[in-house]
Design an enzyme around this catalytic site. Structure first.
Site, PDB file in Angstrom:
ATOM      1  N   ASP A   1      37.172  36.627  16.171  1.00 46.41           N
ATOM      2  CA  ASP A   1      38.516  36.089  16.408  1.00 46.41           C
ATOM      3  C   ASP A   1      39.527  37.011  15.743  1.00 46.41           C
ATOM      4  O   ASP A   1      39.430  37.328  14.564  1.00 46.41           O
ATOM      5  CB  ASP A   1      38.677  34.653  15.897  1.00 46.41           C
TER       6      ASP A   1
ATOM      7  N   SER B   1      40.038  29.765  34.851  1.00 48.58           N
ATOM      8  CA  SER B   1      40.892  28.600  34.630  1.00 48.58           C
ATOM      9  C   SER B   1      41.283  27.993  35.975  1.00 48.58           C
ATOM     10  O   SER B   1      41.350  28.709  36.989  1.00 48.58           O
ATOM     11  CB  SER B   1      42.139  29.050  33.876  1.00 48.58           C
TER      12      SER B   1
ATOM     13  N   TYR C   1      48.513  34.940  33.918  1.00 45.93           N
ATOM     14  CA  TYR C   1      47.276  34.255  33.490  1.00 45.93           C
ATOM     15  C   TYR C   1      46.361  33.996  34.687  1.00 45.93           C
ATOM     16  O   TYR C   1      45.162  34.260  34.647  1.00 45.93           O
ATOM     17  CB  TYR C   1      47.701  32.955  32.799  1.00 45.93           C
TER      18      TYR C   1
ATOM     19  N   ALA D   1      40.215  21.577  28.115  1.00 45.37           N
ATOM     20  CA  ALA D   1      39.980  21.055  26.770  1.00 45.37           C
ATOM     21  C   ALA D   1      41.257  21.047  25.942  1.00 45.37           C
ATOM     22  O   ALA D   1      42.151  21.881  26.143  1.00 45.37           O
ATOM     23  CB  ALA D   1      38.926  21.926  26.068  1.00 45.37           C
ATOM     24  N   ALA D   2      41.292  20.113  25.023  1.00 41.00           N
ATOM     25  CA  ALA D   2      42.415  20.042  24.093  1.00 41.00           C
ATOM     26  C   ALA D   2      42.309  21.215  23.123  1.00 41.00           C
ATOM     27  O   ALA D   2      41.274  21.406  22.476  1.00 41.00           O
ATOM     28  CB  ALA D   2      42.340  18.729  23.324  1.00 41.00           C
ATOM     29  N   SER D   3      43.339  22.043  23.059  1.00 46.20           N
ATOM     30  CA  SER D   3      43.357  23.163  22.107  1.00 46.20           C
ATOM     31  C   SER D   3      44.806  23.569  21.910  1.00 46.20           C
ATOM     32  O   SER D   3      45.705  23.001  22.528  1.00 46.20           O
ATOM     33  CB  SER D   3      42.553  24.338  22.661  1.00 46.20           C
TER      34      SER D   3
HETATM   35  P1  NAD Z   1      42.404  28.597  21.577  1.00 44.00           P
HETATM   36  O1  NAD Z   1      43.737  29.210  21.426  1.00 44.00           O
HETATM   37  O2  NAD Z   1      42.092  27.420  20.759  1.00 44.00           O
HETATM   38  O3  NAD Z   1      41.297  29.682  21.338  1.00 44.00           O
HETATM   39  C1  NAD Z   1      41.431  31.004  21.747  1.00 44.00           C
HETATM   40  C2  NAD Z   1      41.066  31.903  20.593  1.00 44.00           C
HETATM   41  O4  NAD Z   1      41.072  33.246  21.025  1.00 44.00           O
HETATM   42  C3  NAD Z   1      42.054  31.802  19.426  1.00 44.00           C
HETATM   43  O5  NAD Z   1      41.372  31.430  18.248  1.00 44.00           O
HETATM   44  C4  NAD Z   1      42.628  33.195  19.322  1.00 44.00           C
HETATM   45  O6  NAD Z   1      42.882  33.608  18.000  1.00 44.00           O
HETATM   46  C5  NAD Z   1      41.577  34.040  19.967  1.00 44.00           C
HETATM   47  N1  NAD Z   1      42.119  35.292  20.488  1.00 44.00           N
HETATM   48  C6  NAD Z   1      43.272  35.463  21.178  1.00 44.00           C
HETATM   49  N2  NAD Z   1      43.449  36.744  21.484  1.00 44.00           N
HETATM   50  C7  NAD Z   1      42.417  37.424  20.968  1.00 44.00           C
HETATM   51  C8  NAD Z   1      42.060  38.794  20.961  1.00 44.00           C
HETATM   52  N3  NAD Z   1      42.822  39.709  21.555  1.00 44.00           N
HETATM   53  N4  NAD Z   1      40.907  39.141  20.365  1.00 44.00           N
HETATM   54  C9  NAD Z   1      40.135  38.218  19.752  1.00 44.00           C
HETATM   55  N5  NAD Z   1      40.442  36.913  19.710  1.00 44.00           N
HETATM   56  C10 NAD Z   1      41.584  36.520  20.332  1.00 44.00           C
HETATM   57  O7  NAD Z   1      42.255  28.247  23.144  1.00 44.00           O
HETATM   58  P2  NAD Z   1      41.084  27.556  23.973  1.00 44.00           P
HETATM   59  O8  NAD Z   1      41.715  26.501  24.789  1.00 44.00           O
HETATM   60  O9  NAD Z   1      39.911  27.251  23.149  1.00 44.00           O
HETATM   61  O10 NAD Z   1      40.754  28.714  25.013  1.00 44.00           O
HETATM   62  C11 NAD Z   1      39.547  29.396  25.124  1.00 44.00           C
HETATM   63  C12 NAD Z   1      39.461  30.048  26.483  1.00 44.00           C
HETATM   64  O11 NAD Z   1      39.419  29.046  27.498  1.00 44.00           O
HETATM   65  C13 NAD Z   1      40.620  30.926  26.844  1.00 44.00           C
HETATM   66  O12 NAD Z   1      40.160  32.058  27.556  1.00 44.00           O
HETATM   67  C14 NAD Z   1      41.469  30.076  27.757  1.00 44.00           C
HETATM   68  O13 NAD Z   1      42.249  30.829  28.652  1.00 44.00           O
HETATM   69  C15 NAD Z   1      40.381  29.325  28.485  1.00 44.00           C
HETATM   70  N6  NAD Z   1      40.823  28.083  29.098  1.00 44.00           N
HETATM   71  C16 NAD Z   1      41.136  27.012  28.349  1.00 44.00           C
HETATM   72  C17 NAD Z   1      41.526  25.837  28.958  1.00 44.00           C
HETATM   73  C18 NAD Z   1      41.817  24.616  28.164  1.00 44.00           C
HETATM   74  O14 NAD Z   1      42.056  23.554  28.774  1.00 44.00           O
HETATM   75  N7  NAD Z   1      41.809  24.700  26.844  1.00 44.00           N
HETATM   76  C19 NAD Z   1      41.631  25.767  30.341  1.00 44.00           C
HETATM   77  C20 NAD Z   1      41.308  26.871  31.082  1.00 44.00           C
HETATM   78  C21 NAD Z   1      40.884  28.027  30.460  1.00 44.00           C
END
Ligand code: NAD
Length: 788
Positions: A526, A641, A654, A686-688
């Site tokens: 991360d 996504s 995105y 997911a919730a994030s």
């Molecule tokens: P999140 O922000 O909680 O986690 C993403 C993590 O990636 C963060 O901890 C961040 O520090 C890290 N990160 C960002 N840029 C980085 C880089 N250049 N190098 C290394 N680490 C980096 O978000 P999340 O919701 O857990 O998302 C995870 C993945 O799921 C993402 O690819 C997001 O696009 C995808 N996604 C999430 C959802 C959702 O509903 N949460 C929906 C569709 C897709």
């Protein structure tokens, strides 16, 4: 100090739902509806008071020196032999030395407590130092009777001695009187029971308090010095009432196990005492009583020793390993309460030659085989010549006990033609882990439970019965270890090495924790930037997750590189190779958001998002793919996504990046196939922090990342051989998304292109997705176009 040194219990795996008795017999005995709640334990057809006692004793003797035993007392009112010492069969099954005393105690429901007092007094007298007391019962009743509901089958065993005491014996008091609330005449199978109210009022509620008060007076204690009061009583309300008569608070009253097991006759007081010991702490004071033509009462104080006793299966373990049935006729058949046609094969002579039984006593009852002293090969049965072809030494065999050794199923079959009380008969080859194998009958399992490699344990059971001569044959059978089948099917990541990018929070963290719980070693990458990817990064998120994983007892290393650079990708993979020597799993999960309407989508915002999602996946996958290719195994998961798959306002950057990953997967899956590298894509919800201000609060609440984890883990597992597919996962909903191609129309006439007007006229047919198909590669798509 003298007292109890160990305990064990055994309740058969089968339970009969009491309602099934009422459902089958309620037409005849409607009153049994009143007691048709809960379930009672029931023996399998091949279990009796002796086999129950053997199991409880094995549990009790776990980790104990059985050679130190001076005596075995067996208490039961349903002993299979009236004249052949039943305790002797138990001792033979346990492979105890011949130099001990065996004794059957019977003919009263308090035989269990009387045997225990006799043993404790023998130790106190100093002539014996270590005695095993087992109590078991498998009582019969007539069908459709209250007592059929109330009774259960089971056994308990207690070792008593003058060393390593876990509960100090402080004293006992007995009341003996010929009070006959029920009796079983010699040669009769079932009890004759007198009126309940009288048994309750004149028996239980007078005699038990008399013995308990007698004991307290003798010891100079009051009921306030009792932390656990255990005594059996089939009448639920009376059980509480007796406690009240004694001035005991309901909280100290031991559960009668009525709902989950039923009353196990002469074993029941000791079974309840065992249950009390299982949850006891040093200093606890237990008063136990047994009722039947009087009452025995005993008082114990639990010692520190109890904390050193290794875990027993006990009452708790037995209760949790159960199979509840509602097949009442099966219960009747297992107990010989109905006559069924067993066929001519069942008439084959089955007389046991006592000469052979004696000569092979250790082998048949004790499951003792041989071990070659020259080469160490174990074998069953023991023979003059070693089975190891490289050894073949003669007369080198020493006794070798197989009964406690772990084994697995090597082969198995089910046989509907063989005579069986519970067809089909199941048997097969059992391979002991330490060496040695033989054909064994399987019991306590159904055909669908069996699989090659299934861990098994041996159990002492009835092999058959010579009804003409009244003889029961015993031998050892193989039984699946509870939970082993589930464990075999469990998706494990033991020793797999997984890289998860962006695992410092949200989904990546949730994947990491569950992978760690299931045995994976992890690289937690991360960068630690802000939500839009700005900032210089920080190590805290990755370090925090690594600490969480270590707290679970698993292995993980942190990496703080930015996936958006080629060097960062290299270093992430190198971290895995340096720490763990391999990469089996890669989850491209890191992500940021820079939402803007397209008119305001400056190159910076466009590029930053593509750099992390698309280029980031490329930078890490490239070196990881190489390591996987070298090892011939890999699982890669891309993260897309719904925004990319279906579109979302303000997310052109995105959506483009996320959909590009699908194209990336489609090509990579072809290249990975021959190296057993599978590539799939997850579309999570997911919730994030990415979604906290996007999702409506009620959806945010229901979208724990843990609900996405099972799909991600399955796609990363060896079990999953799917490749090139997209899966939606969120809020407990899972589905596949795919790119489909409709059947279309062929409009070109020879080499002549159609006109735009022809396209317009054919618009509905071109759009029609009826019969649309998924296409797995470009060649397939070309073929479909060439010959639609
Ligand atoms: P999140 O922000 O909680 O986690 C993403 C993590 O990636 C963060 O901890 C961040 O520090 C890290 N990160 C960002 N840029 C980085 C880089 N250049 N190098 C290394 N680490 C980096 O978000 P999340 O919701 O857990 O998302 C995870 C993945 O799921 C993402 O690819 C997001 O696009 C995808 N996604 C999430 C959802 C959702 O509903 N949460 C929906 C569709 C897709």
């Amino acid at each position: 100090m003298i007292g109890i040194t160990s305990y064990g219990a055994y309740i058969p795996r089968l339970r009969l739902d009491r309602m099934s008795i009422y459902q089958a017999m309620g037409w005849f005995a409607p009153a049994i509806a009143m007691v048709a709640q809960g379930e009672r334990s029931m023996c399998n057809w091949d279990e009796d008071a002796v086999t129950l006692a053997v199991e409880a004793s094995r549990d009790c003797l776990k980790g104990q020196d059985k050679k130190a035993l001076d005596a075995v007392y067996l208490a039961s009112t349903t002993l299979p032999f009236s004249d052949r010492q039943n305790a002797g069969i138990v001792a033979a099954a346990l492979n105890l030395p011949k130099s001990l005393m065996t004794l059957d105690m019977t003919a009263s429901q308090k035989a269990g407590t009387s045997a225990l007092i006799t043993a404790l007094e023998a130790v106190r007298g100093g002539c014996k130092h270590h005695i095993l007391v087992a109590a078991s019962d498998r009582r019969e009743t007539r069908a459709a009777y209250f007592y059929e509901m109330w009774f259960g089958d089971g056994a308990a065993a207690l070792a008593v001695g003058d060393r390593d005491v876990i509960a100090e014996f402080k004293g006992s008091y007995s009341v003996s009187c010929d009070f006959v609330d029920h009796y079983r005449g010699a040669g009769h199978a079932v009890d004759y029971v007198w009126e309940e109210r009288w048994a309750r009022d004149e028996g239980y509620s007078r005699i038990i308090p008399e013995a308990v008060n007698g004991l307290m007076k003798q010891l100079g204690i009051t009921i306030s010095e009792v932390d656990r009061l255990v005594f059996p009583c089939v009448f639920k309300a009376e059980h509480r009432n007796i406690a009240k008569i004694l001035g005991a608070s309901p909280d100290i009253l031991g559960d009668t196990l009525h709902e989950v097991c039923g009353e196990t006759g002469a074993a029941h007081s000791l079974l309840m005492l065992t249950a009390a010991l299982e949850s006891a702490e040093p200093g606890d004071r237990i008063l136990a009583a047994g009722f039947g033509q009087g009452c025995d009462a005993l008082y114990f104080v639990v010692t520190e020793g109890i904390t050193r006793l290794s875990r027993r299966n006990g009452v708790k373990g037995s209760l949790s390993n159960k199979k509840t049935i509602d097949n009442y006729p099966k219960f009747l058949k297992f107990r010989n309460l109905i006559q069924t046609e067993m066929g001519i094969r069942a008439e084959a002579p089955n007389q046991t030659a006592m000469t052979t039984l004696w000569r092979k006593n250790k082998m048949i009852l004790g499951l003792v085989g041989g071990k070659c002293q020259a080469c160490g090969t174990p074998q069953f049965p023991q023979m003059d010549i070693c089975v190891n072809p490289a050894c073949n030494a003669s007369h080198t065999q020493e006794d070798y006990e197989f009964s406690e050794l772990p084994a697995i199923v090597k082969t198995f079959t089910s046989d509907l033609l063989a005579v069986s009380v519970d067809p089909p008969a199941k048997y097969g080859m059992i391979q002991f882990e330490a060496g040695g194998r033989f054909m064994a009958d399987f019991t306590d399992c159904d055909m669908e439970d069996l699989v090659v490699g299934l861990p098994m344990k041996m159990m002492f059971r009835k092999r058959g019965e010579d009804k003409t001569r009244g003889f029961v044959n015993y031998f050892w059978k193989a039984v699946p270890i509870p939970g082993a089948r589930e464990a075999m099917n469990r998706i494990s990541f033991k020793d797999r090495v997984a890289i998860i990018t962006g695992a410092g929070a949200g989904l990546g963290r949730a994947y990491a924790l569950e992978l760690a719980r299931r045995g994976a070693k992890l690289v937690i990458n991360d960068f630690g930037g802000s939500r839009d990817g700005s900032g210089t990064g920080e190590s805290t998120p990755a370090d925090r997750v690594v600490a969480e994983i270590k707290a679970l007892g698993a292995e993980a290393v942190a990496n703080y590189d930015n996936v958006a650079t080629p060097d960062g990708g290299q270093r992430i993979v190198q971290t895995a190779l340096s720490a763990f020597g391999r990469v089996d799993i890669l989850i491209n999960n890191a992500g940021i958001l820079r939402d803007k309407s397209f008119a305001r989508m400056e190159p910076d915002n466009w590029n930053a998002v593509l750099a992390v999602h698309l280029n980031g996946a490329y930078h890490v996958t490239r070196p990881a793919f190489q390591a996987m290719k070298d090892a011939g195994y890999g699982r890669i998961l891309m993260t897309t996504s719904a925004a990319g798959l279906y579109g979302n306002f303000g997310q052109t950057n995105y959506s483009a990046a996320k959909m590009a990953l699908v194209g990336f997967m489609n090509a990579l899956k072809q290249e990975g196939l021959k190296y057993n590298i599978r590539v799939n894509t997850i579309a999570p919800l997911a919730a994030s922090r990415l979604t906290e201000d996007v999702m409506p609060p009620e959806i945010f609440e229901r979208s724990q990342p843990e609900l996405v984890v099972p799909m991600a883990l399955y796609l990363c597992s060896e079990t999953c051989t799917q490749t090139g597919a997209i899966y939606n996962a969120g809020m407990g909903y899972y589905s596949r998304a795919a790119i489909l191609t409709g059947p279309g129309v062929q409009l070109a006439d020879g080499g002549n292109p159609p006109t735009p007007e022809q396209i317009h006229r054919s618009w509905d047919a071109i759009n029609d997705l009826t019969g649309a198909k998924e296409t797995s590669n470009l060649t397939e798509a070309l073929m479909a176009m060439m010959s639609p």
